[in-house]
Write a protein that holds these residues in place. Structure first.
Motif, PDB file in Angstrom:
ATOM      1  N   GLU A  72      -2.302   6.396 -54.808  1.00 46.38           N
ATOM      2  CA  GLU A  72      -1.756   7.727 -54.431  1.00 46.38           C
ATOM      3  C   GLU A  72      -0.595   7.748 -53.252  1.00 46.38           C
ATOM      4  O   GLU A  72      -0.789   6.917 -52.554  1.00 46.38           O
ATOM      5  CB  GLU A  72      -2.856   9.021 -54.658  1.00 46.38           C
ATOM      6  CG  GLU A  72      -3.033   9.524 -55.897  1.00 46.38           C
ATOM      7  CD  GLU A  72      -1.659  10.177 -56.433  1.00 46.38           C
ATOM      8  OE1 GLU A  72      -0.863  10.088 -55.851  1.00 46.38           O
ATOM      9  OE2 GLU A  72      -1.523  10.351 -57.560  1.00 46.38           O
ATOM     10  N   ALA A  88       7.164  12.198 -52.759  1.00 46.45           N
ATOM     11  CA  ALA A  88       7.089  13.002 -53.973  1.00 46.45           C
ATOM     12  C   ALA A  88       8.414  12.935 -54.501  1.00 46.45           C
ATOM     13  O   ALA A  88       8.674  13.082 -55.730  1.00 46.45           O
ATOM     14  CB  ALA A  88       6.451  14.273 -53.590  1.00 46.45           C
ATOM     15  N   ARG A  93       7.162  13.250 -58.272  1.00 50.46           N
ATOM     16  CA  ARG A  93       5.884  13.788 -58.257  1.00 50.46           C
ATOM     17  C   ARG A  93       5.648  14.987 -57.693  1.00 50.46           C
ATOM     18  O   ARG A  93       6.170  15.137 -56.606  1.00 50.46           O
ATOM     19  CB  ARG A  93       4.865  12.697 -57.969  1.00 50.46           C
ATOM     20  CG  ARG A  93       4.877  11.381 -58.789  1.00 50.46           C
ATOM     21  CD  ARG A  93       3.719  10.522 -58.313  1.00 50.46           C
ATOM     22  NE  ARG A  93       3.814   9.321 -58.645  1.00 50.46           N
ATOM     23  CZ  ARG A  93       3.114   8.245 -58.032  1.00 50.46           C
ATOM     24  NH1 ARG A  93       2.224   8.475 -57.452  1.00 50.46           N
ATOM     25  NH2 ARG A  93       3.312   6.982 -58.433  1.00 50.46           N
TER      26      ARG A  93
END
Lengths: 181, 494, 345
Positions: A72, A88, A93
């Motif tokens: 992650e 991100a 994301r």
């Protein structure tokens, strides 16, 4: 409305769907994102402390793991929320908070060796991921503060615990205000 | 004869110069003590060469430097060094190491201070060396060492020396007073600087709201009979005296973004710097004093004072009759770009051209400002002397959008404060942009550090790997050698 | 002695948003006087309902958004929106339509985008466009102005304005006192194959230098606009560009076909031309940023207004022209960034 028109409309729509589908499929195969360049771009956003808090042996391996989908984006405490946001945005994301399992954010610090207590064992030298410690066996060691990333990897090997982390010395950025005389 | 302003926009401001300019320059009596900040305003400090307790005379070198952005310091009075310590100073960051000298009341002069009989015989290089040793720095507000600027001008073969007598910022009039009283010094200094810079011509630029200074300098130029020395009267528009804008008004050439005036073939020096050079050439005196405007509604008698470098500002204000009313801000510089100081104990620096003691009468509008959202009126863009779009920059600064800030030219902002001045929403734009520049610098430093760390880590890993490979190879070698005597090591036991 | 160390600059001119807005309201006064003199006191009724609604809507929106309402109400910008809308709508409009338009202008035109400084569209024109599309009959019914003939008195206009404001059926008692605007009449006349000279000769449409009634309002708005330009509240670029964009094509078209194309004088002094050029298009929030951008922006408004007046379905296209060019502002801004000092173009 005649049946012909209905048939015609269905045929046209079907032909359009097939053509566009083929075009999109072809484009997807041709314009596949380059995995290597993705790793590079992720790596460029990481803070390069090489601290290993993400449980990968450095920033680039972590970047590779993110690119491969194995990790992650919330594992980098030195980068903090800013790095998560940048990752991100790059990967499209939703941003997420840092995973506390990998440590919390800390103020920027650099290692400092208490030269009175250093016995010159040289064990911290290979541990430093950026070669910011100078020294030799049975010689006193010291940290080049400007190159230290504050990764703390030199702490565990020291047999006499003479290394500590201290706040980054204030760097004056020398911004000179131009003036109207 | 008057040229047009050829930089974008600008604005004619209320100058408030008459307050201090009515009377002749006051010669300040030697103060009891001076506080010499090692950093004289450029952000770089000299190194002390005297110890606490050392006796010094007027002109004794007390701090030397090899750094191009720092300037040497000399004792402006005879006495004893009583302290070398960090104190409040009129510099970025607000503090600097200072050399404190207590005067003994005598006027002993250091033996090294002798007239320069051969100033005309010195080569440009030697001249620059001597000016550096004399601690001569830009007296117009930046305090940048003159010799460093001369060197960059010679490197770039600048042809024009532009002497800046614009003095566009409100409240300041020390250059005006100096030009009126010592125009011959200004012109003599200009000729020396012209030679030191390797320039072929010299233009003295004065704003058209200083007729007395224009007359005095015209007379002094007339006495010289030098065709390559001219006076240019320029319009009184703020910020006419900002280096880049002045170059453009006088020559019509723009200084490239990120470049120096020398890239446009011009070297700028302040008229007060030229006068200091003349003083050095005639008496050998290093830079020991400067003329400073003490003004504002917060002092009794606004005036121009010649004071030793390092004089505590309180002494300057006392020489102007002391405080009046309720002084709220003590500003080093003028109303547009001056730096507000926390205390009047700081020493006068070479860069300080004005001490502006402001009361509510002077700065009431700023004190009462209420920030409202930007209404995109564009008044800021219509006055920006750098041709920027401050309202767009402001959006980018609020969003911390670094790319947009760079593209919109936050680095080209000269920090003149005009956008702030006209903004009907009363947004502190100049300070937002200063902050944005600082954040850009920080981001660049962080990125640089990360890039260095990445490279060092790669080298580190490669070295570890090579070491591991070498170790492995060595181990294999040993094993092969051990195995060689018997064909099969397992049945070697006989 | 200790001092405060706030950053430079230490002196500011002390211009404020309320002062800017107040100057704009002041500059509208001549046009307001002409309006009341020619069309009766309806404008004052519309102004009062628009101002009350605008302040209420602003306060409510700020409350909903969790902001402090007091400074925003004092800044005066919402009153400018209310004034511009009240000047644009017919003075006979029932009060609830004025209130609806103003509330939509403030809420949909301004606050959904984040309030002062954030709206991409001119709020007053958002309200006007919604009303025009939703209530075309009411929005095109104007009183016949005083200077058309001497048979009407101002007191009659006043009584009719009150009746209209309260929502009475005007057709019953005041037929003949209301009608279309000059631009509307010309459009209808041209549609019936009259030529322009024939229509102008009728006397109820055109006055000495423009449309009857509206000519004086435009002249007064021009005077107010010039005052704003002289005080540098408004810079000249947008008004000049709007008038250029409208008048240059109309001059050419009129030269080519004087039978149907309105001449520049008629264009300049009818409808909302001057109000648009000096007061509506110059709203800085929704206009382009740079001087060059403002020239393009203004020229676009003038040209679109001319196109709508010439071929469009509405008699006066100023509101739509402004809204369309508001849409184009980000595009204009992107391509008209001024050259920065010291940089290559």
């Amino acid at each position: 409305m005649s049946t012909d028109a209905v048939v015609m409309a269905v045929l046209v729509a079907a032909a359009l769907a097939v053509t566009l589908g083929v075009a999109l499929g072809w484009a997807a195969s041709r314009i596949e994102p380059d995995a290597d360049s993705l790793v590079e771009r992720i790596d460029a956003l990481l803070p390069q402390t090489q601290c290993g808090q993400c449980r990968y042996p450095g920033c680039r391996p972590y970047a590779a793991a993110i690119a491969a989908g194995a990790a992650e984006i919330d594992r980098c405490p030195p980068g903090g929320a800013a790095t998560v946001r940048a990752l991100a945005a790059l990967l499209d994301r939703p941003p997420r908070p840092l995973d506390p399992a990998f440590g919390g954010p800390k103020p920027a610090r650099v290692a400092w060796i208490d030269e009175e207590r250093c016995i010159g064992c040289a064990r911290c030298l290979p541990a430093c991921p950026v070669d910011a410690i100078v020294g030799a066996p049975r010689q006193m060691h010291t940290v080049i503060a400007a190159q230290c990333t504050g990764c703390e990897l030199c702490l565990p090997p020291c047999p006499v615990d003479c290394i500590e982390l201290r706040p980054v010395p204030a760097v004056s950025l020398r911004y000179r205000q131009p003036r109207a005389a | 004869m008057a040229a047009r302003s050829r930089f974008p926009a600008g604005l004619a401001l209320d100058t408030h110069k008459q307050q201090a300019c009515g009377t002749p320059i006051v010669e300040l009596a030697l103060p009891a003590q001076v506080v010499l900040a090692l950093d004289q305003g450029t952000g770089y400090g000299a190194e002390p060469v005297v110890a606490v307790g050392a006796a010094v005379a007027m002109g004794t070198l007390v701090a030397r430097t090899d750094h191009p952005f720092a300037s040497a310091l000399h004792a402006p009075l005879a006495g004893t060094v009583v302290a070398i310590e960090t104190r409040a100073a009129a510099v970025a960051g607000g503090r600097s190491v200072c050399i404190v000298i207590a005067g003994d009341g005598s006027d002993r002069v250091d033996d090294g201070v002798t007239p320069v009989p051969d100033a005309d015989a010195l080569s440009p290089d030697e001249l620059a060396q001597r000016l550096r040793a004399a601690g001569i720095a830009g007296l117009g507000g930046a305090g940048f060492p003159t010799a460093t600027k001369l060197a960059s001008a010679r490197d770039r073969r600048a042809q024009t020396l532009l002497l800046n007598g614009a003095e566009c910022e409100p409240w300041i009039c020390c250059d005006d007073a100096l030009m009126r009283s010592a125009a011959d010094d200004v012109v003599l200094g200009a000729l020396i600087l012209r030679r030191a810079a390797g320039a072929v011509r010299c233009v003295i630029a004065i704003e058209d709201d200083k007729p007395a200074a224009i007359a005095a300098v015209t007379g002094a130029i007339g006495r010289r009979r030098d065709d390559a020395l001219t006076l240019e009267v320029i319009p009184a528009v703020y910020p006419q005296g900002a280096e880049r804008q002045l170059v453009t008004t006088v020559t019509g050439v723009e200084v490239p973004s990120g470049g120096l005036p020398a890239d446009a073939g011009v070297i700028c020096q302040n008229v007060a710097t030229a006068a200091a050079v003349a003083r050095w050439a005639t008496s050998g005196e290093p830079l020991l004093s400067r003329v400073v405007t003490v003004t504002g509604s917060g002092v009794e008698r606004p005036c121009n004072v010649r004071a030793p470098i390092g004089t505590p500002l309180a002494a300057l204000i006392a020489a102007s009759g002391g405080y009046r009313g309720t002084p709220l801000r003590l500003i080093a510089g003028g109303s547009m770009t001056g730096r507000a100081l926390p205390s009047d104990e700081v020493g006068l620096t070479k860069a300080m051209n004005c001490v502006f003691v402001a009361t509510r009468d002077d700065i009431g509008a700023r004190l009462g400002a209420v920030e409202l959202p930007c209404i995109r009126c564009g008044d800021c863009a219509s006055v920006c002397p750098a041709g920027l779009l401050p309202q767009q920059l402001h959006r980018a600064a609020l969003a911390d959008a670094h790319d947009a800030l760079r593209d919109l030219g936050v680095r080209d902002c000269i920090d003149c404060g005009l956008c702030d001045y006209v903004c009907p929403s009363q947004i502190p734009l100049a300070d937002r942009f200063r902050d944005a520049k600082r954040r850009l610098d920080e981001a660049a430093a962080t990125a640089q550090k990360a890039a260095d760390a990445r490279q060092r880590h790669e080298l580190h890993m490669r070295r570890l790997q090579e070491a591991a490979t070498a170790e492995h190879r060595a181990f294999e070698d040993v094993r092969r050698r051990v195995r060689q005597p018997g064909d099969d090591p397992t049945d070697g036991a006989d | 002695m200790r001092f405060d160390t706030s950053p430079a600059p230490h002196v500011i001119a002390g211009y404020t948003v309320p002062r800017v807005m107040f100057q704009v309201l002041l500059a509208l006064a001549p046009a307001g006087i002409a309006h009341v003199a020619l069309f009766g006191p309806g404008l004052l009724l519309q102004l009062s309902v628009a101002c009350v609604t605008a302040l209420l809507a602003e306060a409510a929106a700020l409350r909903w958004r969790g902001r402090d309402a007091a400074p925003a109400l004092r800044d005066g910008s919402v009153l400018v929106t209310a004034f511009l809308l009240a000047f644009s709508i017919p003075p006979l409009l029932p009060w609830w339509l004025g209130a609806l338009g103003t509330a939509l202008a403030v809420l949909l035109g301004k606050h959904v985008f984040g309030g002062l400084g954030q709206n991409p569209f001119n709020p007053a024109m958002v309200g006007y466009a919604i009303l025009l599309v939703a209530f075309p009959a009411e929005m095109t019914r104007w009183p016949v102005p005083m200077d058309v003939d001497g048979t009407r008195t101002w007191s009659e206009l006043a009584r009719m304005s009150f009746a209209g404001f309260c929502g009475a059926d005007l057709a019953a008692r005041w037929d003949g006192y209301t009608g279309a605007t000059a631009l509307d009449s010309i459009r209808n006349g041209l549609g019936l194959r009259y030529t322009l000279p024939e229509l102008l000769a009728r006397g109820d449409i055109a006055g000495t230098f423009g449309a009857r009634g509206f000519a004086w309002i435009n002249l007064a708005a021009l005077a107010g606009g010039l005052y704003l330009v002289s005080r540098r509240i408004v810079r000249w670029h947008i008004p000049v560009a709007v008038l250029g964009g409208l008048l240059v094509p109309s001059f050419i078209a009129h030269g080519l076909d004087p039978g149907i194309a309105l001449g520049p004088t008629l264009q300049a002094f009818s409808g909302a031309t001057m109000l648009t050029a000096f007061f509506i298009a110059t709203d800085p929030v929704s206009a382009a940023t740079s001087d060059r951008g403002r020239l393009w922006y203004g020229a676009g408004i003038g040209l679109i207004a001319w196109i709508i007046r010439t071929w469009g379905g509405y008699p006066d296209g100023c509101a739509f022209a402004v809204l369309l060019m508001n849409l184009a502002v980000p595009f204009i801004d992107r391509y008209t960034v001024p050259r920065i000092y010291g940089r290559q173009p």
